[in-house]
Design a protein around this motif. Structure first.
Motif, short mmCIF file in Angstrom:
data_model
loop_
_atom_site.label_atom_id
_atom_site.label_comp_id
_atom_site.label_asym_id
_atom_site.label_seq_id
_atom_site.Cartn_x
_atom_site.Cartn_y
_atom_site.Cartn_z
N GLY A 5 -67.02 -27.35 -43.91
CA GLY A 5 -67.06 -25.90 -43.72
C GLY A 5 -67.17 -25.17 -45.05
N LYS A 6 -66.51 -25.67 -46.08
CA LYS A 6 -66.59 -25.03 -47.40
C LYS A 6 -68.01 -25.14 -47.96
N TRP A 7 -68.61 -26.29 -47.76
CA TRP A 7 -70.01 -26.45 -48.19
C TRP A 7 -70.90 -25.46 -47.46
N LEU A 8 -70.72 -25.36 -46.14
CA LEU A 8 -71.56 -24.47 -45.36
C LEU A 8 -71.33 -23.02 -45.76
N MET A 9 -70.09 -22.63 -46.03
CA MET A 9 -69.84 -21.25 -46.44
C MET A 9 -70.47 -20.94 -47.79
N ARG A 10 -70.41 -21.88 -48.71
CA ARG A 10 -71.06 -21.63 -50.00
C ARG A 10 -72.55 -21.41 -49.82
N ARG A 11 -73.18 -22.23 -48.99
CA ARG A 11 -74.61 -22.04 -48.73
C ARG A 11 -74.85 -20.70 -48.02
N ALA A 12 -73.97 -20.36 -47.09
CA ALA A 12 -74.12 -19.09 -46.37
C ALA A 12 -74.05 -17.91 -47.34
N LEU A 13 -73.10 -17.94 -48.24
CA LEU A 13 -72.93 -16.83 -49.18
C LEU A 13 -74.08 -16.77 -50.18
N ARG A 56 -79.88 -6.68 -40.58
CA ARG A 56 -80.52 -5.52 -39.96
C ARG A 56 -79.93 -4.19 -40.39
N VAL A 57 -78.74 -4.19 -40.96
CA VAL A 57 -78.18 -2.97 -41.54
C VAL A 57 -78.47 -3.00 -43.03
N ALA A 58 -79.13 -1.96 -43.54
CA ALA A 58 -79.53 -1.93 -44.95
C ALA A 58 -78.32 -2.10 -45.86
N GLY A 59 -78.44 -2.97 -46.84
CA GLY A 59 -77.39 -3.16 -47.83
C GLY A 59 -76.27 -4.06 -47.37
N GLU A 60 -76.38 -4.63 -46.15
CA GLU A 60 -75.32 -5.47 -45.62
C GLU A 60 -75.88 -6.77 -45.08
N CYS A 61 -75.02 -7.77 -45.03
CA CYS A 61 -75.31 -9.00 -44.30
C CYS A 61 -74.09 -9.35 -43.47
N GLU A 62 -74.29 -9.52 -42.19
CA GLU A 62 -73.23 -10.02 -41.32
C GLU A 62 -73.45 -11.52 -41.10
N ILE A 63 -72.42 -12.30 -41.35
CA ILE A 63 -72.45 -13.70 -40.93
C ILE A 63 -72.12 -13.69 -39.45
N ALA A 64 -73.16 -13.63 -38.64
CA ALA A 64 -72.99 -13.39 -37.21
C ALA A 64 -72.40 -14.60 -36.49
N VAL A 83 -70.97 -8.21 -47.54
CA VAL A 83 -71.12 -9.30 -46.60
C VAL A 83 -69.87 -9.31 -45.73
N TRP A 84 -70.04 -9.41 -44.42
CA TRP A 84 -68.87 -9.38 -43.56
C TRP A 84 -68.99 -10.37 -42.42
N VAL A 85 -67.86 -10.65 -41.80
CA VAL A 85 -67.77 -11.63 -40.74
C VAL A 85 -66.60 -11.23 -39.85
N HIS A 86 -66.57 -11.73 -38.65
CA HIS A 86 -65.41 -11.48 -37.80
C HIS A 86 -65.00 -12.77 -37.10
N MET A 99 -74.54 -7.31 -33.26
CA MET A 99 -73.68 -6.76 -34.30
C MET A 99 -72.44 -6.14 -33.67
N ILE A 100 -71.32 -6.28 -34.33
CA ILE A 100 -70.05 -5.75 -33.85
C ILE A 100 -69.79 -4.42 -34.55
N VAL A 101 -69.48 -3.40 -33.76
CA VAL A 101 -69.15 -2.08 -34.32
C VAL A 101 -67.78 -1.69 -33.82
N PRO A 102 -66.72 -1.94 -34.60
CA PRO A 102 -65.37 -1.61 -34.14
C PRO A 102 -65.21 -0.11 -33.91
N ASP A 103 -64.47 0.22 -32.86
CA ASP A 103 -64.16 1.61 -32.55
C ASP A 103 -62.67 1.83 -32.83
N HIS A 104 -62.39 2.61 -33.87
CA HIS A 104 -61.00 2.87 -34.25
C HIS A 104 -60.51 4.22 -33.72
N THR A 105 -61.30 4.88 -32.89
CA THR A 105 -60.94 6.23 -32.46
C THR A 105 -59.92 6.23 -31.35
N GLN A 106 -59.77 5.09 -30.63
CA GLN A 106 -58.84 5.04 -29.51
C GLN A 106 -57.91 3.84 -29.68
#
Length: 214
Positions: A138-146, A116-124, A157-160, A1-8
Protein backbone atom coordinates in the motif's frame (compact mmCIF):
# COMPACT_ATOMS: atom_id res chain seq x y z
CA UNK A 1 -16.85 13.18 -6.46
CA UNK A 2 -17.83 13.67 -2.83
CA UNK A 3 -19.11 17.10 -1.77
CA UNK A 4 -19.61 17.22 2.01
CA UNK A 5 -22.52 19.30 3.24
CA UNK A 6 -21.70 21.01 6.53
CA UNK A 7 -24.81 23.19 6.60
CA UNK A 8 -26.97 20.68 8.49
CA UNK A 9 -24.87 19.08 11.24
CA UNK A 10 -26.48 16.31 13.27
CA UNK A 11 -27.44 17.03 16.84
CA UNK A 12 -25.70 15.12 19.63
CA UNK A 13 -27.12 11.74 20.55
CA UNK A 14 -28.26 8.60 18.79
CA UNK A 15 -29.97 8.77 15.39
CA UNK A 16 -32.03 5.86 14.13
CA UNK A 17 -31.04 4.18 10.87
CA UNK A 18 -33.90 2.52 9.04
CA UNK A 19 -33.75 -1.26 8.57
CA UNK A 20 -32.43 -1.87 5.09
CA UNK A 21 -30.09 1.13 5.24
CA UNK A 22 -26.43 1.40 6.13
CA UNK A 23 -24.71 4.29 7.88
CA UNK A 24 -21.05 5.19 8.08
CA UNK A 25 -18.88 8.03 9.29
CA UNK A 26 -16.82 9.48 6.45
CA UNK A 27 -13.54 11.29 7.04
CA UNK A 28 -12.11 13.49 4.29
CA UNK A 29 -8.37 14.19 4.24
CA UNK A 30 -6.16 16.45 2.18
CA UNK A 31 -2.63 17.48 1.27
CA UNK A 32 -1.78 21.04 0.36
CA UNK A 33 1.78 20.32 -0.77
CA UNK A 34 3.55 17.21 -2.02
CA UNK A 35 5.56 15.25 0.53
CA UNK A 36 9.25 16.11 0.68
CA UNK A 37 11.30 13.99 -1.68
CA UNK A 38 8.28 12.67 -3.57
CA UNK A 39 9.94 13.04 -6.97
CA UNK A 40 13.36 11.92 -5.83
CA UNK A 41 14.34 8.38 -6.73
CA UNK A 42 14.96 6.51 -3.50
CA UNK A 43 16.08 2.92 -2.97
CA UNK A 44 13.16 0.70 -2.05
CA UNK A 45 12.58 -3.04 -1.81
CA UNK A 46 11.66 -4.63 -5.10
CA UNK A 47 7.89 -4.52 -5.49
CA UNK A 48 6.37 -7.18 -7.77
CA UNK A 49 3.62 -4.85 -8.98
CA UNK A 50 3.07 -2.36 -11.75
CA UNK A 51 0.48 0.24 -12.63
CA UNK A 52 -1.36 -0.34 -15.90
CA UNK A 53 -3.33 2.61 -17.28
CA UNK A 54 -6.84 1.77 -18.45
CA UNK A 55 -7.62 4.64 -20.83
CA UNK A 56 -10.93 3.33 -22.13
CA UNK A 57 -11.88 0.31 -20.07
CA UNK A 58 -15.15 -1.41 -20.87
CA UNK A 59 -17.70 -0.91 -18.08
CA UNK A 60 -17.88 -4.67 -17.40
CA UNK A 61 -14.09 -4.91 -17.06
CA UNK A 62 -13.99 -1.93 -14.72
CA UNK A 63 -16.85 -3.24 -12.56
CA UNK A 64 -15.17 -6.64 -12.20
CA UNK A 65 -11.97 -5.15 -10.74
CA UNK A 66 -13.89 -2.59 -8.68
CA UNK A 67 -15.95 -5.37 -7.10
CA UNK A 68 -12.93 -7.62 -6.48
CA UNK A 69 -11.15 -4.85 -4.61
CA UNK A 70 -14.09 -3.19 -2.94
CA UNK A 71 -16.87 -5.68 -2.21
CA UNK A 72 -15.37 -6.66 1.19
CA UNK A 73 -15.80 -2.98 2.16
CA UNK A 74 -19.15 -2.39 0.44
CA UNK A 75 -17.86 -0.32 -2.46
CA UNK A 76 -21.05 -0.03 -4.47
CA UNK A 77 -21.52 3.42 -6.03
CA UNK A 78 -19.98 2.56 -9.40
CA UNK A 79 -21.78 -0.79 -9.58
CA UNK A 80 -25.15 0.96 -9.41
CA UNK A 81 -24.46 3.17 -12.44
CA UNK A 82 -25.59 2.38 -15.96
CA UNK A 83 -23.00 1.69 -18.64
CA UNK A 84 -23.55 5.19 -19.99
CA UNK A 85 -23.11 6.87 -16.60
CA UNK A 86 -20.03 4.85 -15.77
CA UNK A 87 -18.42 5.36 -19.17
CA UNK A 88 -18.92 9.12 -18.91
CA UNK A 89 -16.77 9.09 -15.77
CA UNK A 90 -14.04 6.56 -16.47
CA UNK A 91 -13.52 7.68 -20.09
CA UNK A 92 -13.34 11.35 -19.12
CA UNK A 93 -9.86 12.66 -20.06
CA UNK A 94 -9.60 14.21 -16.59
CA UNK A 95 -10.06 10.83 -14.89
CA UNK A 96 -7.19 8.34 -14.77
CA UNK A 97 -7.91 4.69 -14.02
CA UNK A 98 -5.12 2.24 -13.26
CA UNK A 99 -5.09 -1.47 -12.55
CA UNK A 100 -2.44 -2.74 -10.16
CA UNK A 101 -1.05 -5.90 -11.75
CA UNK A 102 1.37 -8.53 -10.50
CA UNK A 103 4.18 -10.05 -12.56
CA UNK A 104 1.79 -12.53 -14.14
CA UNK A 105 -0.50 -9.70 -15.25
CA UNK A 106 -3.21 -10.52 -12.72
CA UNK A 107 -5.00 -7.42 -11.40
CA UNK A 108 -4.68 -7.21 -7.63
CA UNK A 109 -5.69 -3.60 -7.01
CA UNK A 110 -6.91 -0.36 -8.49
CA UNK A 111 -6.19 3.35 -8.42
CA UNK A 112 -8.43 6.09 -9.76
CA UNK A 113 -7.44 9.77 -9.89
CA UNK A 114 -10.00 12.49 -10.59
CA UNK A 115 -8.73 15.84 -11.90
CA UNK A 116 -12.13 17.22 -12.92
CA UNK A 117 -11.96 20.07 -10.41
CA UNK A 118 -9.35 22.61 -11.52
CA UNK A 119 -6.30 22.69 -9.27
CA UNK A 120 -7.30 19.52 -7.41
CA UNK A 121 -6.87 15.79 -7.60
CA UNK A 122 -9.13 13.41 -5.73
CA UNK A 123 -7.84 9.91 -5.10
CA UNK A 124 -11.28 8.54 -5.83
CA UNK A 125 -10.50 4.84 -5.40
CA UNK A 126 -7.42 3.22 -3.92
CA UNK A 127 -7.15 -0.38 -2.85
CA UNK A 128 -5.67 -3.85 -3.08
CA UNK A 129 -7.41 -7.20 -2.91
CA UNK A 130 -7.25 -8.83 0.49
CA UNK A 131 -4.48 -11.27 -0.45
CA UNK A 132 -2.19 -8.36 -1.36
CA UNK A 133 -2.67 -6.34 1.81
CA UNK A 134 -0.46 -6.37 4.89
CA UNK A 135 2.75 -6.65 2.85
CA UNK A 136 3.78 -3.00 2.61
CA UNK A 137 2.47 -2.73 -0.95
CA UNK A 138 0.00 0.00 0.00
CA UNK A 139 2.86 2.41 0.71
CA UNK A 140 4.33 1.69 -2.71
CA UNK A 141 0.96 2.27 -4.34
CA UNK A 142 0.40 5.53 -2.45
CA UNK A 143 3.79 6.86 -3.48
CA UNK A 144 2.97 6.13 -7.11
CA UNK A 145 -0.49 7.66 -6.65
CA UNK A 146 0.94 10.88 -5.23
CA UNK A 147 3.58 11.14 -7.95
CA UNK A 148 0.75 11.09 -10.49
CA UNK A 149 -1.66 13.21 -8.47
CA UNK A 150 0.75 16.09 -7.97
CA UNK A 151 0.68 17.00 -11.66
CA UNK A 152 1.37 20.48 -12.94
CA UNK A 153 -1.18 22.98 -11.63
CA UNK A 154 -2.46 20.79 -8.80
CA UNK A 155 -2.57 22.61 -5.46
CA UNK A 156 -4.55 20.09 -3.41
CA UNK A 157 -4.83 16.31 -3.30
CA UNK A 158 -7.58 14.74 -1.23
CA UNK A 159 -9.10 11.41 -0.37
CA UNK A 160 -11.87 10.08 1.83
CA UNK A 161 -12.43 6.92 3.83
CA UNK A 162 -15.21 5.66 6.06
CA UNK A 163 -16.02 3.31 8.89
CA UNK A 164 -17.05 0.61 6.41
CA UNK A 165 -13.44 0.45 5.20
CA UNK A 166 -10.81 -1.58 7.00
CA UNK A 167 -9.78 -0.09 10.36
CA UNK A 168 -6.26 0.50 9.06
CA UNK A 169 -7.40 2.82 6.23
CA UNK A 170 -7.67 6.08 8.17
CA UNK A 171 -4.37 5.75 10.08
CA UNK A 172 -2.70 4.69 6.82
CA UNK A 173 -3.75 7.88 5.03
CA UNK A 174 -2.71 10.02 7.97
CA UNK A 175 0.62 8.21 8.11
CA UNK A 176 1.18 9.07 4.45
CA UNK A 177 0.80 12.78 5.14
CA UNK A 178 -2.91 13.44 4.65
CA UNK A 179 -4.59 15.75 7.18
CA UNK A 180 -8.26 15.24 8.12
CA UNK A 181 -10.41 18.30 7.38
CA UNK A 182 -14.03 17.12 7.52
CA UNK A 183 -16.22 14.38 8.96
CA UNK A 184 -19.79 13.56 8.06
CA UNK A 185 -22.36 10.77 8.14
CA UNK A 186 -23.59 8.97 5.03
CA UNK A 187 -26.78 6.90 5.01
CA UNK A 188 -27.75 4.83 1.99
CA UNK A 189 -29.79 1.75 1.05
CA UNK A 190 -27.84 -1.45 1.68
CA UNK A 191 -26.66 -2.45 -1.82
CA UNK A 192 -26.70 -6.13 -0.83
CA UNK A 193 -30.47 -6.02 -0.46
CA UNK A 194 -30.83 -4.44 -3.89
CA UNK A 195 -28.67 -7.09 -5.54
CA UNK A 196 -25.91 -4.60 -6.37
CA UNK A 197 -23.51 -6.69 -4.27
CA UNK A 198 -23.82 -10.33 -3.22
CA UNK A 199 -25.58 -10.65 0.11
CA UNK A 200 -22.59 -12.42 1.64
CA UNK A 201 -20.30 -9.45 0.91
CA UNK A 202 -18.75 -7.78 3.95
CA UNK A 203 -20.08 -10.23 6.56
CA UNK A 204 -18.64 -7.97 9.26
CA UNK A 205 -21.51 -5.58 8.45
CA UNK A 206 -24.81 -7.32 9.32
CA UNK A 207 -27.74 -7.08 6.95
CA UNK A 208 -30.87 -5.68 8.65
CA UNK A 209 -33.93 -6.27 6.51
CA UNK A 210 -36.87 -3.88 6.48
CA UNK A 211 -39.87 -5.13 8.41
CA UNK A 212 -42.59 -6.27 5.93
CA UNK A 213 -45.68 -4.14 5.97
CA UNK A 214 -48.75 -6.22 6.93
Amino acid sequence: MIVPDHTQPLASGYHAVAPGDLACVVTALEMRAPPEGLRRLVPEPEVPLQLVRWKAAAPAKYRMLYARVGSPWIWWSRLAKSDEELTAIIHDPQVQVFAVADRAGVEVGMLELDFRVAGECEIAFFGLVKGATGKGLGKWLMRRALQLAWASGVERVWVHTCTLDGPQALPFYMGQGFVPFARYVEIFPDPRLAGVLPEDSAPQQPVLRPVPVA
